[in-house]
Scaffold this motif. Structure first.
Motif, mmCIF file in Angstrom:
data_model
loop_
_atom_site.group_PDB
_atom_site.id
_atom_site.type_symbol
_atom_site.label_atom_id
_atom_site.label_comp_id
_atom_site.label_asym_id
_atom_site.label_seq_id
_atom_site.Cartn_x
_atom_site.Cartn_y
_atom_site.Cartn_z
ATOM 1 N N ARG A 116 -54.350 84.101 -29.103
ATOM 2 C CA ARG A 116 -54.554 84.564 -28.092
ATOM 3 C C ARG A 116 -56.056 85.119 -27.860
ATOM 4 N N ARG A 117 -56.499 85.511 -28.853
ATOM 5 C CA ARG A 117 -57.883 86.230 -28.751
ATOM 6 C C ARG A 117 -59.017 85.411 -29.360
ATOM 7 N N ALA A 118 -58.700 84.160 -29.924
ATOM 8 C CA ALA A 118 -59.602 83.260 -30.456
ATOM 9 C C ALA A 118 -60.572 82.774 -29.395
ATOM 10 N N GLN A 119 -61.870 82.938 -29.824
ATOM 11 C CA GLN A 119 -62.957 82.532 -28.852
ATOM 12 C C GLN A 119 -63.653 81.292 -28.981
ATOM 13 N N LYS A 145 -59.226 76.776 -35.534
ATOM 14 C CA LYS A 145 -59.224 75.876 -36.729
ATOM 15 C C LYS A 145 -58.815 76.769 -38.011
ATOM 16 N N SER A 146 -59.284 77.712 -37.795
ATOM 17 C CA SER A 146 -58.883 78.790 -38.909
ATOM 18 C C SER A 146 -57.502 79.203 -38.939
ATOM 19 N N ILE A 147 -57.036 79.547 -37.552
ATOM 20 C CA ILE A 147 -55.691 79.880 -37.572
ATOM 21 C C ILE A 147 -54.822 78.775 -37.908
ATOM 22 N N ILE A 173 -51.940 77.496 -29.770
ATOM 23 C CA ILE A 173 -53.406 77.114 -29.988
ATOM 24 C C ILE A 173 -53.679 75.933 -28.883
ATOM 25 N N THR A 174 -52.812 75.259 -28.734
ATOM 26 C CA THR A 174 -52.891 74.382 -27.386
ATOM 27 C C THR A 174 -53.498 74.983 -26.152
ATOM 28 N N LYS A 175 -52.526 75.902 -25.668
ATOM 29 C CA LYS A 175 -53.161 76.818 -24.561
ATOM 30 C C LYS A 175 -54.300 77.510 -24.626
ATOM 31 N N ARG A 176 -54.554 78.031 -25.752
ATOM 32 C CA ARG A 176 -55.977 78.706 -25.991
ATOM 33 C C ARG A 176 -57.228 77.683 -25.808
ATOM 34 N N ALA A 177 -56.830 76.510 -26.460
ATOM 35 C CA ALA A 177 -57.721 75.328 -26.114
ATOM 36 C C ALA A 177 -57.931 74.900 -24.862
ATOM 37 N N GLY A 217 -57.922 70.032 -36.223
ATOM 38 C CA GLY A 217 -57.033 69.304 -37.368
ATOM 39 C C GLY A 217 -55.966 68.416 -36.828
ATOM 40 N N TYR A 218 -55.901 68.340 -35.235
ATOM 41 C CA TYR A 218 -54.689 67.473 -34.804
ATOM 42 C C TYR A 218 -55.367 66.024 -34.379
ATOM 43 N N GLU A 219 -55.409 64.853 -35.310
ATOM 44 C CA GLU A 219 -56.242 63.843 -35.079
ATOM 45 C C GLU A 219 -56.123 62.975 -33.640
ATOM 46 N N PHE A 220 -57.303 62.327 -33.206
ATOM 47 C CA PHE A 220 -56.830 61.356 -32.040
ATOM 48 C C PHE A 220 -55.641 60.519 -32.242
ATOM 49 N N CYS A 221 -54.877 60.215 -31.303
ATOM 50 C CA CYS A 221 -53.992 59.413 -31.532
ATOM 51 C C CYS A 221 -54.451 58.103 -31.457
#
Length: 639
Positions: free
Chosen positions: A302-305, A311-313, A345-349, A420-424
Motif C-alpha cells: 500500500r505504501r509502495a511509491q 518488484k521488491s515486494i 500489488i496490482t491495485k497499487r500498480a 515479474g508477471y510476464e506478458f501473456c
C-alpha cells in the motif's frame, strides 16, 4: 459495597496466564474496568481490516473462530476457547486487524481496556514479557510448550519456532542517522527532515544524545501554534531520548518502546546516553523485522511509491511461499494469502498508473484478473491474464473513454511485467482492445461465447469464466456475472460443449498404470502436471459450479468444497477432488521453486517412490469427476 461481578471476573482471570502474575489489587482494578460482551453464534468481534479497538479480549465462555476471507468465504484458521487471549494487535501495532474473529457458538467475552491494562503491565516485567512473547512468537501461551495455540489474528501463518528465532535476533537499524544540535533552528531542522524524507532526528550535545525530534513533535508543538517555528530545537524536542545498545534484539526493542511509551530508540556504542550515537530504531524497523509476515507485505504494498518497490515486494513473496511449504503450511492457505498479495500489488500498480496519467478515470471501471490469477492459484511467477470493464457511455464519449482505459492498462501491464508477471503470450490482457470493453460489450461477448460455443468460444470460456475483482467498481463485474448465470441457466448445448472440453484430458495413466509423459520436444519424458492433472480438475470444477448457479466462488478447491456442501450424494468425490487438486498444486509449486520455473513439467526420475504413489492416487478423482460430468450432461456420445 463489594462488586460481585468484578470479583467473579477477578477469580476467572486469576486462573490464566498472564493474569495470574498480576497482584490482586491491580487485577481487581482491571476486573472492574472490563466490559462483558455477549455474542450470538456467527456474531463478529472484529473483522479483517477493521480499525483496532481500544480493548483486547479474553474468552470467558464459548468459542471464537479466527479466519481469513477468501472468495467471499471465511476460512477457519484457529479457534480460541475459555481463557484464551485474542485481539492483542492494538496493544503492539498501529495497523488494522489481519483476521476475522467470529463466534462459533454463543460466547461471553471480557473486553479489557488497554488504557487501564497498559500502565499496570509496564510495571510488571513478567506480564509484559509474556504478552510480547505471545505476540512475537504467534502463540497464545508461550509458557505452555505442549499446547501453545496460535495467535493468528496477530501474525498470520508463521509457526512459533521461526518467529521466536526471528524476534530474538538482533534488530537491523538505521546507522549513521541524521542529527542536529540543540541550538539549531526548528525551521531548518524541519526542512532537513523533509529533504531527507525522515520522520525523526536525534538531537545531540557534543555528539552525545540528549533528545529526539519527530514529526509528532512538529505537528503537536509547531503546527498547532504552541511555539513559533524559529525557536531552537531544545525548546520542543522530546528529552531524554531512550538509548539502547547495538546488539538489542527485536523483542527487546519492542519491550523498551512499550515500557517508555516511545516510537524511537537511539542506539549508542555502550547503550547509554554517555557514548557515541550509532543509529536509530523506529517502529518501522520492528515491522521490517517481520518481513515475511503477509500482513507486513500488504502494508508495504500500500505504501509502495514506484514499480521497483512493488518488484521488491513480489520477490519477497517467493521466500514466503518457500518458507510456508518448508513448514508444512497447507497449500490452500498459501494460495489465499499469496492471492491477496498479488491483488494488492496490482491495485497499487493501477493507482500508480492513474497518477502517471495525471487525470482521473472518466467513468467507473473494474479491473479483473482472469485465468489462474482469477482463481487465486498463481503461486509461481507465470504470465498475466487480465481484463477491464468500464461503464456504458454515450457513443460520442466512447472513443475517448476507451482510449483512456487502454492507455491506463498499457501502463499497468508494463508495470506488472517489470514486477515479474510476464506478458501473456496470447495477449489476453486489458491493454488489448479486445479485452478492454464496456459493460454491454462484455455482456454481448459472453452471450456470443455461450450461445455459439465453437472451439474458440469454449476456449475463451475456460479463461474468462474464472475472474476475480481487483480494483474499481465491483458492481460492474456483478452485471457481467448476472448475464453469465442467466444465459447459461439450463443451456444444454452450452454445457454439452463445455462438458466435452472438460473430458478432453482423462486421468494421465496408461493401461499398465504408467505415467503418460511427453513423447518429444523440449520436455520429452517429463510429466505435464498442468495439462494432464490440474487442468482436468479445474475444468470440472468450473462447469459443475456454473451449472448450479453459484456465483463469486472462483478457486478450484473452494468450488469442490461448495459442491460437496450442496450435493451430499457426491460429497466423497468432490472432497477427493479438492484434496487431489491441492496436492497436485503443491507438487507443481515445489517443482517451480526448486528449478526457478513455472513448475509445469515434472522430471519423474527426481521423484521418490512415495511421491509417485501420491501422484497416481491423485489421478483417480479425475476419473470419478469426469464420470459425474458425463452422466450429468449426458455426454457419452461425445467421448
Amino acid at each position: 459495597m463489594k462488586n460481585a461481578i468484578a470479583e467473579r471476573i477477578h477469580d476467572f482471570l486469576k486462573k490464566f496466564h498472564p493474569f495470574k502474575s498480576i497482584d490482586d489489587e491491580n487485577l481487581f482494578t482491571i476486573a472492574q474496568s472490563i466490559s462483558v460482551l455477549y455474542l450470538e453464534k456467527n456474531d463478529y468481534l472484529f473483522k479483517v481490516n477493521d480499525e483496532t479497538h481500544d480493548f483486547f479480549y479474553v474468552v470467558a465462555s464459548g468459542a471464537i473462530g479466527l479466519s481469513i476471507t477468501s472468495d467471499s468465504d471465511d476460512v477457519l484458521i484457529d479457534k480460541c476457547d475459555e481463557g484464551d487471549i485474542l485481539g492483542l494487535r492494538p496493544f503492539f501495532a498501529k495497523d488494522n486487524y489481519l483476521m476475522n474473529a467470529k463466534a462459533r457458538e454463543e460466547s461471553i467475552i471480557y473486553a479489557i481496556p488497554i488504557a487501564v491494562f497498559k500502565p499496570i503491565v509496564i510495571k510488571n516485567a513478567s506480564v509484559l514479557e509474556f504478552l510480547l512473547q505471545s505476540f512475537a512468537s504467534n502463540t497464545r501461551n508461550p509458557l505452555d510448550k505442549k499446547n501453545k495455540g496460535k495467535l493468528l489474528s496477530e501474525n498470520v501463518i508463521y509457526d512459533d519456532t521461526s518467529n521466536e528465532i526471528q524476534y530474538y535476533q538482533p534488530i537491523h537499524y538505521t546507522k549513521n542517522p541524521v542529527t542536529a544540535s540543540t541550538l539549531d533552528i526548528v525551521r531548518q531542522v524541519a526542512q532537513t527532515m523533509t529533504s531527507k524524507k525522515i520522520g525523526s532526528i536525534i538531537i545531540h550535545e557534543n555528539k552525545l544524545p540528549v533528545g529526539i525530534l519527530t514529526d509528532k513533535d512538529l505537528r503537536s508543538k509547531i503546527a498547532t501554534g504552541l511555539h513559533p517555528i524559529d525557536i531552537t530545537i531544545d525548546k520542543i524536542m522530546s528529552s531524554p531520548v531512550i538509548t539502547v545498545a547495538e546488539n538489542i534484539s527485536v523483542v527487546e526493542a519492542q519491550m523498551m518502546m512499550l515500557k517508555h511509551n516511545v516510537a524511537h530508540l537511539c542506539v549508542t556504542k555502550d547503550g547509554t546516553n554517555l557514548s557515541e550515537i550509532k543509529g536509530i530504531i523506529s517502529e518501522h524497523d520492528i515491522v521490517v523485522a517481520q518481513a515475511n509476515n503477509p500482513g507486513v507485505l500488504l502494508r508495504q504494498t500500500r505504501r509502495a511509491q514506484n514499480t521497483n518497490d512493488l518488484k521488491s515486494i513480489r520477490e519477497k513473496v517467493t521466500d514466503l511461499i518457500q518458507n510456508s511449504i518448508d513448514k508444512d503450511i497447507p497449500i490452500y492457505h498459501i494460495c489465499s494469502i499469496v492471492g491477496e498479495i498479488n491483488i494488492a500489488i496490482t491495485k497499487r500498480a493501477i493507482e500508480q498508473a492513474i497518477e502517471k496519467l495525471g487525470t482521473p478515470p472518466p467513468t467507473r471501471f473494474a479491473w479483473l484478473n482472469v485465468g489462474s490469477q482469477g482463481r487465486k492459484e498463481q503461486l509461481l511467477l507465470t504470465d498475466q491474464d487480465n481484463a477491464l470493464v468500464f461503464e456504458d457511455v454515450s457513443e460520442a464519449q466512447y472513443d475517448e473513454v476507451k482510449n483512456y482505459f487502454i492507455a491506463l492498462a498499457d501502463i499497468v501491464t508494463k508495470k506488472l511485467n517489470t514486477i515479474g508477471y510476464e506478458f501473456c503470450p496470447a495477449n489476453m490482457m486489458a491493454s488489448n482492445p479486445l479485452w478492454c470493453k464496456s459493460v454491454s460489450e462484455w455482456q454481448n461477448q459472453f452471450y456470443s461465447w455461450i450461445h455459439h460455443p465453437g472451439e474458440k468460444g469454449i476456449l475463451m470460456c475456460t479463461i474468462f469464466f474464472d475472474y476475480d475483482f481487483v480494483y474499481g467498481d465491483e458492481n460492474l463485474m456483478h452485471e457481467i456475472t448476472n448475464t453469465i448465470l442467466k444465459e447459461t441457466h439450463d443451456n444444454q448445448l452450452f454445457y454439452a460443449y463445455l462438458g466435452a472440453n472438460a473430458l478432453e484430458n482423462p486421468a494421465p495413466l496408461g493401461f499398465f498404470r504408467q505415467f503418460l509423459v511427453e513423447n518429444d520436444g523440449e520436455h520429452k519424458d517429463t510429466f505435464d502436471i498442468k495439462s494432464r492433472a490440474l487442468l482436468p480438475l479445474v475444468d470440472a470444477a468450473r462447469i459443475l459450479i456454473l451449472s448450479v448457479g453459484i456465483r463469486n466462488i472462483n478457486n478450484t478447491a473452494l468450488r469442490f468444497a461448495k459442491l460437496a456442501e450442496i450435493e451430499p450424494q457426491n460429497a466423497v468425490i468432490y472432497k477427493s477432488c479438492e484434496e487431489a487438486f491441492l496436492e497436485l498444486l503443491k507438487f507443481r509449486t515445489e517443482e517451480g521453486l526448486e528449478h526457478n520455473s513455472d513448475g509445469r513439467y515434472l522430471n519423474l526420475k527426481e521423484l521418490t517412490k512415495l511421491d509417485k504413489v501420491k501422484l497416481k492416487n491423485d489421478f483417480q478423482p479425475i476419473n470419478d469427476i469426469q464420470e459425474v460430468i458425463k452422466n450429468r450432461f449426458k455426454l457419452t456420445y461425445f467421448t
